[in-house]
Scaffold this motif. Structure first.
Motif, PDB file in Angstrom:
ATOM      1  N   LYS A   3       0.815  -1.219  -0.038  1.00  0.00           N
ATOM      2  CA  LYS A   3       0.138   0.151   0.009  1.00  0.00           C
ATOM      3  C   LYS A   3       0.915   1.373   0.086  1.00  0.00           C
ATOM      4  CE  LYS A   3      -2.409   0.243   3.787  1.00  0.00           C
ATOM      5  NZ  LYS A   3      -3.258   0.115   4.761  1.00  0.00           N
ATOM      6  N   MET A   4       0.416   2.091  -0.805  1.00  0.00           N
ATOM      7  CA  MET A   4       1.192   3.545  -0.678  1.00  0.00           C
ATOM      8  C   MET A   4       1.354   4.280   0.859  1.00  0.00           C
ATOM      9  SD  MET A   4       0.524   6.306  -3.815  1.00  0.00           S
ATOM     10  CE  MET A   4      -0.290   5.191  -5.193  1.00  0.00           C
ATOM     11  N   VAL A   5       2.395   4.610   0.874  1.00  0.00           N
ATOM     12  CA  VAL A   5       2.847   4.993   2.314  1.00  0.00           C
ATOM     13  C   VAL A   5       3.472   6.658   2.211  1.00  0.00           C
ATOM     14  CG1 VAL A   5       4.193   4.723   4.430  1.00  0.00           C
ATOM     15  CG2 VAL A   5       3.442   2.855   2.940  1.00  0.00           C
ATOM     16  N   LYS A   6       3.011   7.344   3.094  1.00  0.00           N
ATOM     17  CA  LYS A   6       3.691   8.945   2.930  1.00  0.00           C
ATOM     18  C   LYS A   6       4.889   8.758   3.415  1.00  0.00           C
ATOM     19  CE  LYS A   6       3.118  13.348   2.985  1.00  0.00           C
ATOM     20  NZ  LYS A   6       3.602  14.195   2.007  1.00  0.00           N
ATOM     21  N   PHE A   7       5.926   9.365   2.872  1.00  0.00           N
ATOM     22  CA  PHE A   7       7.259   8.890   3.201  1.00  0.00           C
ATOM     23  C   PHE A   7       8.047  10.153   3.583  1.00  0.00           C
ATOM     24  CE2 PHE A   7      11.860   8.426   2.047  1.00  0.00           C
ATOM     25  CZ  PHE A   7      12.102   7.610   3.266  1.00  0.00           C
ATOM     26  N   TYR A  38      14.476  -1.807 -14.996  1.00  0.00           N
ATOM     27  CA  TYR A  38      13.979  -3.178 -14.883  1.00  0.00           C
ATOM     28  C   TYR A  38      13.568  -3.810 -13.548  1.00  0.00           C
ATOM     29  CZ  TYR A  38      18.398  -4.148 -12.781  1.00  0.00           C
ATOM     30  OH  TYR A  38      19.433  -4.360 -12.053  1.00  0.00           O
ATOM     31  N   ALA A  39      13.700  -3.365 -12.419  1.00  0.00           N
ATOM     32  CA  ALA A  39      13.284  -4.050 -11.090  1.00  0.00           C
ATOM     33  C   ALA A  39      11.994  -3.588 -10.669  1.00  0.00           C
ATOM     34  CB  ALA A  39      14.353  -3.499 -10.283  1.00  0.00           C
ATOM     35  N   LYS A  40      11.183  -4.542 -10.097  1.00  0.00           N
ATOM     36  CA  LYS A  40       9.953  -4.050  -9.338  1.00  0.00           C
ATOM     37  C   LYS A  40      10.109  -3.565  -8.084  1.00  0.00           C
ATOM     38  CE  LYS A  40       5.630  -6.117  -8.191  1.00  0.00           C
ATOM     39  NZ  LYS A  40       5.130  -7.483  -7.960  1.00  0.00           N
ATOM     40  N   PRO A  41       9.583  -2.217  -7.805  1.00  0.00           N
ATOM     41  CA  PRO A  41       9.632  -1.636  -6.415  1.00  0.00           C
ATOM     42  C   PRO A  41       8.952  -2.532  -5.320  1.00  0.00           C
ATOM     43  CG  PRO A  41       8.323  -0.328  -7.827  1.00  0.00           C
ATOM     44  CD  PRO A  41       8.784  -1.400  -8.660  1.00  0.00           C
ATOM     45  N   PHE A  42       9.625  -2.550  -4.109  1.00  0.00           N
ATOM     46  CA  PHE A  42       9.043  -3.313  -3.110  1.00  0.00           C
ATOM     47  C   PHE A  42       8.049  -2.342  -2.470  1.00  0.00           C
ATOM     48  CE2 PHE A  42      13.394  -5.049  -3.145  1.00  0.00           C
ATOM     49  CZ  PHE A  42      13.138  -6.423  -3.385  1.00  0.00           C
ATOM     50  N   VAL A  43       8.002  -1.070  -2.840  1.00  0.00           N
ATOM     51  CA  VAL A  43       7.161  -0.179  -2.057  1.00  0.00           C
ATOM     52  C   VAL A  43       6.817   0.768  -3.002  1.00  0.00           C
ATOM     53  CG1 VAL A  43       8.181  -0.305   0.276  1.00  0.00           C
ATOM     54  CG2 VAL A  43       8.971   1.476  -1.105  1.00  0.00           C
ATOM     55  N   ALA A  44       5.691   1.466  -2.783  1.00  0.00           N
ATOM     56  CA  ALA A  44       4.976   2.509  -3.618  1.00  0.00           C
ATOM     57  C   ALA A  44       4.928   3.639  -2.859  1.00  0.00           C
ATOM     58  CB  ALA A  44       3.706   2.212  -3.992  1.00  0.00           C
ATOM     59  N   MET A  60      13.299   1.366   4.936  1.00  0.00           N
ATOM     60  CA  MET A  60      12.549   0.393   5.511  1.00  0.00           C
ATOM     61  C   MET A  60      13.039  -1.151   5.368  1.00  0.00           C
ATOM     62  SD  MET A  60       9.080   1.605   3.889  1.00  0.00           S
ATOM     63  CE  MET A  60       7.870   0.458   4.867  1.00  0.00           C
ATOM     64  N   ASN A  61      14.517  -1.175   5.402  1.00  0.00           N
ATOM     65  CA  ASN A  61      15.344  -2.398   5.457  1.00  0.00           C
ATOM     66  C   ASN A  61      14.815  -3.549   4.254  1.00  0.00           C
ATOM     67  OD1 ASN A  61      16.964  -1.547   7.349  1.00  0.00           O
ATOM     68  ND2 ASN A  61      15.480  -2.102   8.769  1.00  0.00           N
ATOM     69  N   TYR A  62      14.207  -2.987   3.059  1.00  0.00           N
ATOM     70  CA  TYR A  62      13.950  -3.598   1.816  1.00  0.00           C
ATOM     71  C   TYR A  62      15.223  -4.025   1.118  1.00  0.00           C
ATOM     72  CZ  TYR A  62       8.900  -3.732   2.649  1.00  0.00           C
ATOM     73  OH  TYR A  62       7.577  -3.830   2.987  1.00  0.00           O
ATOM     74  N   ILE A  63      16.078  -3.235   1.072  1.00  0.00           N
ATOM     75  CA  ILE A  63      17.385  -3.437   0.583  1.00  0.00           C
ATOM     76  C   ILE A  63      18.514  -2.914   1.234  1.00  0.00           C
ATOM     77  CG2 ILE A  63      16.618  -2.935  -1.817  1.00  0.00           C
ATOM     78  CD1 ILE A  63      17.782  -0.232  -1.789  1.00  0.00           C
TER      79      ILE A  63
END
Length: 79
Positions: A3-7, A38-44, A60-63
């Motif tokens: 889900k989209m998050v305000k960052f 080419y990569a799919k994002p983990f967050v929006a 957020m420690n996704y990468i």
């Protein structure tokens, strides 16, 4: 995709997790380039900017930074 998050970028908090201030922009730039090409994002993000997305993923420690041992050589040894 989540889900989209305000960052809100908090660079000081990011530096507490990753003490290599020059490595952070390099990692974000490389990830943003991958997302754009080419990569799919983990967050929006609201603005869908690849740089914003990459910063959010890092915060957020996704990468993470690989080979942090190599980066430890960059920390100055000040007495």
């Amino acid at each position: 995709m989540e889900k989209m998050v305000k960052f809100e970028l908090k660079y000081d908090e990011l530096l507490e997790k990753i003490p290599y201030k020059y490595a952070i922009p390099v990692v974000v730039a490389k990830r943003a380039e991958a997302i754009r090409e080419y990569a799919k994002p983990f967050v929006a993000t609201e603005d869908e900017n690849p740089v914003s997305t990459a910063f959010m993923e890092l915060s957020m420690n996704y990468i993470r930074i690989k080979n942090e041992d190599i980066l430890k050589a960059l920390i100055p040894k000040v007495k």
